[in-house]
Design an enzyme around this catalytic site. Structure first.
Site, PDB file in Angstrom:
ATOM      1  N   ASN A 123       1.174  -8.777  71.208  1.00 11.90           N
ATOM      2  CA  ASN A 123       1.543  -9.106  72.586  1.00 11.90           C
ATOM      3  C   ASN A 123       2.627 -10.161  72.705  1.00 11.90           C
ATOM      4  OD1 ASN A 123      -0.245  -7.279  73.618  1.00 11.90           O
ATOM      5  ND2 ASN A 123      -1.861  -8.767  74.060  1.00 11.90           N
ATOM      6  N   THR A 173      16.874  18.281  52.197  1.00 13.16           N
ATOM      7  CA  THR A 173      16.063  18.604  53.370  1.00 13.16           C
ATOM      8  C   THR A 173      16.458  19.986  53.861  1.00 13.16           C
ATOM      9  OG1 THR A 173      16.068  16.269  53.965  1.00 13.16           O
ATOM     10  CG2 THR A 173      15.349  17.830  55.651  1.00 13.16           C
ATOM     11  N   LYS A 175      17.291  22.971  56.129  1.00 12.14           N
ATOM     12  CA  LYS A 175      17.834  23.148  57.474  1.00 12.14           C
ATOM     13  C   LYS A 175      17.964  24.642  57.763  1.00 12.14           C
ATOM     14  CE  LYS A 175      18.668  18.639  57.668  1.00 12.14           C
ATOM     15  NZ  LYS A 175      18.014  17.717  58.609  1.00 12.14           N
ATOM     16  N   LYS A 177      16.097  22.506  60.611  1.00 14.34           N
ATOM     17  CA  LYS A 177      14.825  21.805  60.459  1.00 14.34           C
ATOM     18  C   LYS A 177      13.686  22.512  61.175  1.00 14.34           C
ATOM     19  CE  LYS A 177      16.390  17.940  62.224  1.00 14.34           C
ATOM     20  NZ  LYS A 177      16.386  16.547  62.718  1.00 14.34           N
ATOM     21  N   LYS A 201      12.616  19.338  50.724  1.00 15.79           N
ATOM     22  CA  LYS A 201      11.849  18.493  51.648  1.00 15.79           C
ATOM     23  C   LYS A 201      11.657  19.165  52.997  1.00 15.79           C
ATOM     24  CE  LYS A 201      12.445  14.193  54.296  1.00 15.79           C
ATOM     25  NZ  LYS A 201      12.630  14.877  55.590  1.00 15.79           N
ATOM     26  N   ASP A 203      11.521  18.695  56.883  1.00 16.07           N
ATOM     27  CA  ASP A 203      12.024  17.693  57.814  1.00 16.07           C
ATOM     28  C   ASP A 203      10.844  16.978  58.455  1.00 16.07           C
ATOM     29  OD1 ASP A 203      13.767  16.391  59.900  1.00 16.07           O
ATOM     30  OD2 ASP A 203      15.220  17.717  58.960  1.00 16.07           O
ATOM     31  N   GLU A 204      11.101  15.791  58.969  1.00 19.59           N
ATOM     32  CA  GLU A 204      10.001  14.964  59.471  1.00 19.59           C
ATOM     33  C   GLU A 204       9.256  15.598  60.635  1.00 19.59           C
ATOM     34  OE1 GLU A 204      13.843  13.456  61.392  1.00 19.59           O
ATOM     35  OE2 GLU A 204      13.180  14.163  59.424  1.00 19.59           O
ATOM     36  N   HIS A 294       8.534   9.325  55.132  1.00 15.89           N
ATOM     37  CA  HIS A 294       9.674   9.342  56.043  1.00 15.89           C
ATOM     38  C   HIS A 294       9.478   8.270  57.105  1.00 15.89           C
ATOM     39  CE1 HIS A 294      12.721  10.698  58.885  1.00 15.89           C
ATOM     40  NE2 HIS A 294      13.251  11.370  57.887  1.00 15.89           N
ATOM     41  N   ARG A 295      10.590   7.700  57.580  1.00 12.66           N
ATOM     42  CA  ARG A 295      10.520   6.571  58.511  1.00 12.66           C
ATOM     43  C   ARG A 295      10.891   6.952  59.940  1.00 12.66           C
ATOM     44  NH1 ARG A 295      15.819   2.746  57.275  1.00 12.66           N
ATOM     45  NH2 ARG A 295      17.382   4.409  57.214  1.00 12.66           N
TER      46      ARG A 295
END
Length: 475
Positions: A123, A173, A175, A177, A201, A203-204, A294-295
């Site tokens: 907070n 990655t 594609k 995606k 990979k 994709d996220e 993954h971020r």
């Protein structure tokens, strides 16, 4: 009881805000080895003294509230309170300070990133007396580090599992995606893996959508992995995204991946949450699965210079929570990332002991006490011309991930993978011979083109592609 403080009105904030600095601003405090230390970039409201704001940050993220309460007398605030022990004006910025806060270790549950963040970045970030607040860095003491499992396996164990040494790993990655059927998706993976990549990979945002349910994807991708392994003689993998709506479903997907015999799965740790991530990391350690992280959503939190959380803190949190890979930006690609800042948090991900270095944004010396390292993943807008710079910047213990830079090859996925593998091997060989990749990198790539038509075609396609924008988040 703690001393009562005078409530007064002041410019920039409403009456009823008490003087926190009488209790929580302690410039004479001697930091303990067991304290968790935080560096906040703090912008007070006009007219609010920085000492009061720094004390307010310490109070509101630990034991304090806006007024004295009678239950203060039922505990020892001196033992449990956070303390603002130093204030440092930010060079070149008006009315902005770095506030250093020390928190007693007893304020936090052992092994819980969730509890740690709930206090320190809770907070207090909505506090009215602050115009903006950003957590720049955390020092996690050894005593607290040892309560966490950390990465399921770490860099060295991953290399041993894959039997791959002396170079960065290569990924791609898939594609587009979203929108491919499971069978076509598996075929795309197979072409990339047989062409020479180590990983492909999800994709996220690939989870389990109507066009491709997770179980179908897992099956076709597993077939691609095993077929490419048998053809190339190399161990291959695909980051199967186990992120799901519930922890139970996530662990079910992880268990199915283990049943199929694939080496690695994936999680979106910020959207999935630290509790889910820590649970998944524990499962991966127990069951021999590598965990790619993954971020997604990080830029919402870390991209603004004055408010939020710097990615180096999110990277430290991931190392505690658990992950074997973590996306870390590219420096040279399409995504945000200044070189020195990126190298600072890459070291925090990989190394055992990192010295304080303000030139790279590292505010505190960090001792990870033999906790396994996290492999940085460079991904986003990179292609073969970037290979020398990526090899030089990230070194061997990294994963270089080319999505469009593989699948956009004019001859298809497999030739795109060949081009990337040839470029990488050429750069590693040149580096090992003592050549300067920063200066001679383009010459190395051009020379390799002479005996690799796949690389020559890739170089021609992407020779003019650059992403040259100023970084927003600078030191």
């Amino acid at each position: 009881m703690s001393p009562k403080t005078e409530t007064k009105a002041g410019t920039g904030f409403k009456a009823g805000v008490k003087d926190y600095k009488l209790t929580y601003y302690t410039p004479d405090y001697v930091v303990k080895d067991t304290d968790i230390l935080a560096a906040f970039r703090m912008t007070p409201q006009p007219g609010v003294p920085p000492e009061e704001c720094g004390a307010a940050v310490a109070a509101e993220s630990s034991t304090g509230t806006w007024t004295t309460v009678w239950t203060d007398g039922l505990t020892s605030l001196d033992r449990y309170k956070g303390r603002c022990y130093d204030l440092e004006p930010v060079a070149g910025e008006e009315n902005q300070y770095i506030a250093y806060v020390a928190y007693p270790i007893d304020l936090f549950e052992e092994g819980s990133v969730t509890n740690l963040f709930t206090s320190i970045v809770g907070n207090v970030f909505g506090f009215k007396a602050l115009r903006a607040l950003r957590l720049e860095d955390l020092r996690i003491p050894v005593a607290y580090v040892k309560t966490f499992q950390g990465p399921p396996h770490g860099i060295q164990v991953e290399r041993d599992k894959l039997n791959k040494y002396g170079r960065p790993l290569l990924g791609c990655t898939i594609k587009p995606k979203l929108g491919l059927s499971a069978k076509n998706y598996g075929r795309a993976c197979y072409e990339c893996l047989r062409g020479g990549l180590d990983f492909t990979k999800d994709d996220e945002n690939v989870n389990s959508q109507p066009f491709m349910r997770w179980r179908d994807r897992f099956l076709f991708v597993a077939e691609a992995i095993f077929k490419s392994q048998s053809e190339t003689g190399e161990i291959k993998g695909h980051y199967l995204n186990a992120t799901a709506a519930t922890c139970e479903e996530m662990l079910k997907r992880a268990a199915y991946a283990k049943e199929l015999g694939v080496p690695i799965i994936m999680h979106d740790y910020l959207t999935g949450g630290f509790t889910a991530n820590t649970s998944l990391a524990a499962y991966c350690r127990d069951n021999g699965l590598l965990l790619h992280i993954h971020r997604a959503m990080h830029a919402v939190i870390d991209r603004q210079k004055n408010h939020g959380i710097h990615f180096r803190v999110l990277a430290k949190a991931l190392r505690l929570s658990g992950g074997d890979h973590l996306h870390s930006g590219t420096v040279v690609g399409k995504l945000e990332g200044e070189r020195e800042v990126t190298l600072g948090f890459v070291d925090l991900m990989r190394d055992d002991y990192i010295e304080k270095d303000r030139s790279r944004g590292v505010y505190f010396t960090q001792d990870w006490c033999s906790m396994g390292g996290v492999m940085p993943v460079a991904s986003g807008g990179i292609h073969v011309w970037h290979m020398p710079a990526l090899t030089e910047i990230f070194g061997d213990d990294s994963c270089l991930q080319f999505g469009g830079g593989t699948l956009g090859h004019p001859w298809g996925n497999a030739p795109g993978a060949v081009a990337n593998r040839v470029a990488l091997e050429a750069c590693v060989q040149a580096r090992n011979e003592g050549r300067d990749l920063a200066r001679e990198g383009n010459d190395v790539i051009r020379a390799a083109c002479k005996w690799s038509p796949e690389l020559a075609a890739a170089c021609e396609v992407w020779k003019e592609i650059k992403f040259e924008f100023e970084t927003i988040d600078t030191l």
